[in-house]
Design an enzyme around this catalytic site. Structure first.
Site, PDB file in Angstrom:
ATOM      1  N   TYR A  36      -8.128  -9.320  -2.880  1.00 33.52           N
ATOM      2  CA  TYR A  36      -7.816  -7.501  -1.753  1.00 33.52           C
ATOM      3  C   TYR A  36      -6.514  -7.327  -1.676  1.00 33.52           C
ATOM      4  CZ  TYR A  36      -5.473 -12.440  -0.922  1.00 33.52           C
ATOM      5  OH  TYR A  36      -5.178 -13.181  -0.980  1.00 33.52           O
ATOM      6  N   VAL A  38      -1.906  -8.161  -1.684  1.00 32.17           N
ATOM      7  CA  VAL A  38      -1.018  -9.350  -1.199  1.00 32.17           C
ATOM      8  C   VAL A  38      -0.831  -9.773   0.060  1.00 32.17           C
ATOM      9  CG1 VAL A  38       1.571  -9.487  -2.059  1.00 32.17           C
ATOM     10  CG2 VAL A  38       0.249  -7.954  -3.642  1.00 32.17           C
ATOM     11  N   VAL A  39      -0.470 -10.770   0.007  1.00 29.85           N
ATOM     12  CA  VAL A  39       0.033 -11.243   1.566  1.00 29.85           C
ATOM     13  C   VAL A  39       1.267 -11.753   1.684  1.00 29.85           C
ATOM     14  CG1 VAL A  39      -0.728 -12.882   3.095  1.00 29.85           C
ATOM     15  CG2 VAL A  39      -2.469 -12.652   1.497  1.00 29.85           C
ATOM     16  N   ASP A 146     -17.982 -17.093   2.681  1.00 32.16           N
ATOM     17  CA  ASP A 146     -17.085 -17.341   1.809  1.00 32.16           C
ATOM     18  C   ASP A 146     -16.265 -18.595   2.072  1.00 32.16           C
ATOM     19  OD1 ASP A 146     -16.096 -17.347  -0.833  1.00 32.16           O
ATOM     20  OD2 ASP A 146     -14.653 -16.094  -0.555  1.00 32.16           O
TER      21      ASP A 146
END
Length: 974
Positions: A36, A38-39, A146
């Site tokens: 998705y 970067v966090v 998920d």
């Protein structure tokens, strides 16, 4: 220090809007990377609250609408076990989602710290909280999609927080598959039948297995095999699991999702509610606080090595951490020209790649690399540096630089540098191939097996099968292929070559059976499966001549093969050429005979092909060495191809049959199969395995050079099963009986007789030993077969042959005196009213068993012998009357069966105008009359005792004229 100021659009929850008008966040370190984006760990400048900010990249308005729809749902979720949503910040092509920060990272990290996984008691706390979170989500109509340990986060006080539902799934569902989520996916999702809230229950079960074993179910399988296993196989948990836990998992892994329990129902399960060493009430004491604890994000959650498709857009670089550090040290960041100049220098390599990507444009970086690679000579240190840049780009920049490098024509320049080419092999193999990496001089420069195999595998998709096979013949190193058989690509290449390359038999098979490779072959059932399947293909596709001459033949009916030198078909006299012989004789099989294994390119061998195939030296020894190893393998797919390979081997070279007959490990292997298959649900594969095993045993019984007690015992086990293997068992018994009659000599004379109790036949193999053949088991088998069984014709034929052998009069008597004899005969005729051949076989069988029984119990003129008028013989007289009464009953039925005037007669009955049927009925009818059995020259000939030496000589001299059907040597009134 980097920040997100109020100049950007900030969307907040109602509480945040009520407390402040603008929000600014300081971005700290990166705590996660994935498909998705970067966090980041970030701090609210006004409140010092620590949050997690997830960067989501979108490419168009359609994707943005999908994300916004999911966010509108997320902002309304409020539960202690769900990661809290705080708002989002929208920029040009990025969306920054503000979420609750979980200081202790993921549950996956907690599991990884244990050498064996969590205990059941430890895992219950996390499973219970996960179920509470799922119960809430499902009640709100949300599917997580998920569930796995990497997506179950832990707060500072170890409270479970479900994360990553919805957003990452919608943004890039394919990335989830690439990340390895297949092992957790429910069968309805893998089968594209749609997800439901109950799909999360399956994933929860896989996560429980992951907690306790460190790995999800089927973790050792390839993607293709995971698809098959989840859809078709039954998961068996480790034996160390408690019974309540096994029951809990069995409910999670119900393949029909509508029969799976809900999260609320699982919360009431006995495993969850058992309180041994677990205080469930502690859950209510968990409190949330946002401490600035050190982050504990694990590599699994960061997913640093995902193979994902990068964005088509050249998006803004991620916020730079170096700026914060430089401010603290009062330094100025370098300029783009300085960084690019340093990039060109081999004397002072660039180490801070984050700075490079933050300051320099992707076009300028790519152009600089292309300029350097275009030089006549390129320093190795530059090659190493460029490789590091591409690695960083893949892990941290969505591969945007690699895409720019390809677009600017850089690929041809890296073909000769494996260190650079390998960074493009996995994601862009077609581009490499199109630029000439498979050209022999370029391909020969590659040294890393993983990348060589990947390119060879991808080359298959871009060329014709014939060209690819020729290319592999010239340029693929077979030793490299086999030494890396543990690699998934090596397995796929081996299967393709064995299926389509005729040369694989001569070039690959001799190396594959090297004893040094055996340990690698047995590393996992997957490898063993691939090897045996490949050899099956090699044998059946090794030469074009074989393809042209091969005629499909049944591997399950050895009697349809060409008779061997010891075949009973050539050794026992027959009174006439009968329909029995016609049914048992050699005949070509239907092309659809192997429909059940239609995925095989070719899996049958004609008799002509047998002459063209010569197995490598040592092949039989190598193959039989696996009999002991197979005891440890419970995988039916492995056993299927192993047994098929054994059959093909002895079918190609019948000299191996006697070697196999002396191999105790072979019979131990059969006994082991017998203990495995009853617990397997795949009846089709189980039937295929038994089909091959029984075919081997039947051929062994035809070619054996000595009587084998092991083979005889195996055949009796087949008979006791009373299923499809029973017919083969009976056939083996028949061949063993013929063997004893064929091999009588003056020193050791095997005979067939009955014990005093008449309950068993004693088959003497030497002067001191005999094998027992229980009469009752043969009789039970005769009556166990269903009337409409496709094996009826074969059963009648084999029983006719056995009953015709000398010494088996007691068997005929027991068959007739069975309470269901009349009903069985009537049922046979009713079922096969439209088959002339089967009706003729039945009539011949009836005539045989009554004539032999009467000859056994009666004197041969139709009158009791006065010399034998002892008490037992007076009882025989009563037995004769009983037998004749049954015979009269059968005769009356036969008279009516073809009588057109009988009302209940089937109008489609065939055979009424058959001369042979009329003659047989008359012969049977005449047996009920006194004087019907004329005096014959010898009692032994009439009863059918063992032949004399002269008779044996005549028997052997006439074996070429025999069809294998024999009756007592007598004549009947007609």
């Amino acid at each position: 220090m980097n920040s997100m100021a109020d100049t950007d659009r900030v969307n907040l929850t109602p509480i945040q809007r009520a407390s402040e008008k603008s929000v600014q966040y300081h971005l700290k370190q990166v705590i996660g990377r994935g498909s998705y984006g970067v966090v980041y760990k970030a701090i609210n400048k006004h409140t010092d609250q620590v949050v997690a900010i997830k960067e989501v990249v979108y490419e168009n308005d359609e994707e943005l609408n999908d994300i916004m729809a999911e966010i509108s749902l997320l902002k309304n979720l409020n539960h202690n076990n769900i990661v809290k949503y705080h708002g989002f910040i929208r920029k040009s092509y990025e969306l920054y989602i503000l979420l609750e920060y979980c200081a202790n990272g993921s549950l996956r990290r907690l599991i990884s710290r244990s050498s064996t996984g969590l205990s059941e008691n430890e895992s219950k706390t996390y499973v219970t909280q996960t179920l509470l979170g799922l119960k809430y989500l499902h009640g709100e109509g949300v599917i997580h999609r998920d569930i796995k340990a990497a997506n179950i986060l832990l707060s500072a006080d170890n409270t479970v927080k479900l994360a990553d539902f919805g957003v990452s799934t919608i943004v890039n569902s394919s990335a989830l598959t690439l990340a390895g989520t297949l092992n957790w996916m429910a069968p309805e999702i893998l089968g594209n039948r749609g997800a439901s809230t109950l799909s999360d229950i399956w994933s929860l079960g896989a996560t429980v297995v992951e907690m306790l074993t460190k790995n999800p179910p089927y973790h050792n399988l390839t993607d293709a095999n995971i698809y098959y296993a989840v859809e078709n196989d039954t998961y068996y948990p480790p034996s160390s699991f408690s019974e309540p836990l096994k029951d809990f998992l069995s409910k999670c892994f119900v393949k029909n999702m509508y029969k799976r329990p809900t999260a609320d129902q699982l919360l009431k399960h006995v495993w969850i509610n058992s309180t041994e060493n677990v205080k469930v009430d502690k859950l209510n004491k968990f409190k949330e606080d946002f401490t600035d604890a050190d982050y504990h994000w694990d590599a699994d959650f960061q997913e640093e090595k995902l193979n994902i498709s990068p964005s088509k857009f050249s998006l803004a670089a991620a916020p730079a951490a170096w700026a914060e550090n430089n401010q603290e040290l009062d330094l100025m960041p370098p300029t783009e020209s300085q960084l690019l100049s340093q990039l060109k220098s081999s004397s002072k390599p660039l180490t801070d790649l984050h700075v490079l990507f933050s300051v320099c444009s992707l076009e300028n970086i790519a152009d600089t690399i292309i300029e350097c690679l275009s030089r006549t000579t390129v320093d190795k240190r530059l090659i190493t540096a460029f490789g590091s840049i591409f690695v960083y780009d893949t892990q941290h920049n969505h591969s945007r630089l690699r895409l720019k490098f390809i677009a600017m024509g850089g690929i041809p320049l890296i073909i000769k540098f494996e260190h650079l080419a390998k960074e493009f092999v996995i994601d862009y193999p077609q581009t490499l191939i199109e630029c000439g990496i498979m050209y022999p001089p370029n391909f020969a420069s590659l040294k890393t097996p993983k990348y060589i195999l990947e390119l060879v595998y991808r080359f298959y998709d871009l060329t014709s099968t014939a060209f690819w096979c020729r290319w592999c013949f010239k340029h693929l190193d077979i030793s490299l292929l086999l030494n890396n058989i543990h690699e998934r690509r090596a397995q796929s290449i081996l299967l393709k070559l064995s299926s389509y390359a005729p040369w694989s038999f001569e070039k690959i098979l001799p190396s594959l059976i090297d004893s040094k490779l055996k340990k690698k072959i047995l590393i996992s059932p997957q490898i063993t499966y691939v090897v045996f399947k490949s050899i099956n293909y090699m044998i059946t596709t090794n030469d074009d001549k074989i393809h042209k001459s091969a005629i499909p033949s049944s591997s399950s009916l050895p009697l349809s093969s060409s008779p061997t030198r010891n075949s009973p078909v050539n050794s026992v006299q027959s009174p006439s050429r009968s329909p029995v012989h016609s049914l048992m004789a050699t005949r070509p099989s239907s092309p659809m005979r192997h429909k059940s294994i239609s995925n095989f390119p070719h899996l049958t061998i004609s008799s002509k092909s047998r002459l063209l195939i010569e197995l490598p030296e040592g092949f039989f020894t190598w193959l039989t060495s696996f009999f002991v190893d197979m005891a440890q393998i419970k995988d039916l797919s492995v056993l299927k191809y192993f047994t098929k390979l054994c059959y093909l081997t002895v079918h190609i070279n019948s000299t191996f049959l006697n070697d196999l007959l002396d191999n105790d490990a072979f019979f131990a292997f059969i006994r082991n199969i017998d203990t495995i298959i009853p617990f397997i649900d795949d009846a089709k594969t189980a039937a295929f395995i038994w089909k091959q095993i029984t075919a081997i045993c039947v051929e062994m019984s035809l070619d054996m050079d000595q009587m084998s007690a092991s083979l005889f015992s195996t055949a009796m086990n087949f008979i006791r099963k009373k299923n499809n293997t029973s017919i083969s068992g009976l056939e083996i018994i028949l061949n063993c009986l013929h063997f004893t009659l064929r091999n009588v000599n003056d020193d050791v004379a095997p005979t067939v007789g009955s014990s005093e109790s008449h309950s068993v036949f004693l088959i003497k193999v030497n002067n001191d030993a005999a094998i027992e053949l229980p009469i009752d088991q043969l009789v039970d088998l005769f009556y166990a077969l269903n009337d409409d069984d496709v094996n009826l014709s074969k059963l009648i034929s084999i029983f006719t042959k056995i009953c015709s052998l000398p010494g088996f009069e007691n068997l005929t008597i027991n068959i007739i005196f069975h309470p269901n004899f009349y009903e069985k005969i009537v049922s046979f005729f009713d079922t096969y009213f439209n088959s002339l051949l089967i009706q003729i076989d039945l009539l011949k069988f009836i005539k045989l068993i009554f004539s032999k029984s009467l000859l056994k119990l009666y004197d041969y003129t139709g009158q009791p012998d006065p010399i034998k008028q002892t008490e037992p013989n007076r009882r025989n007289k009563a037995t004769v009357f009983k037998l004749r009464a049954i015979l009269v009953q059968i005769t009356e039925f036969l008279n009516n069966n073809w009588n057109k005037d009988v009302p209940k007669r089937n109008s489609n009955q065939v055979g009424g105008d058959s001369v042979l049927i009329c003659q047989l009925c008359e012969d049977i009818r005449s047996l009920s009359k006194k004087g019907s059995l004329q005096k014959v020259s010898s009692v032994t000939a009439a009863i059918g005792s063992s032949p004399t030496k002269d008779e044996r000589s005549n028997l052997r001299s006439s074996k070429d004229k025999s069809d294998g059907f024999s009756v007592p040597i007598t004549t009947f009134q007609t």
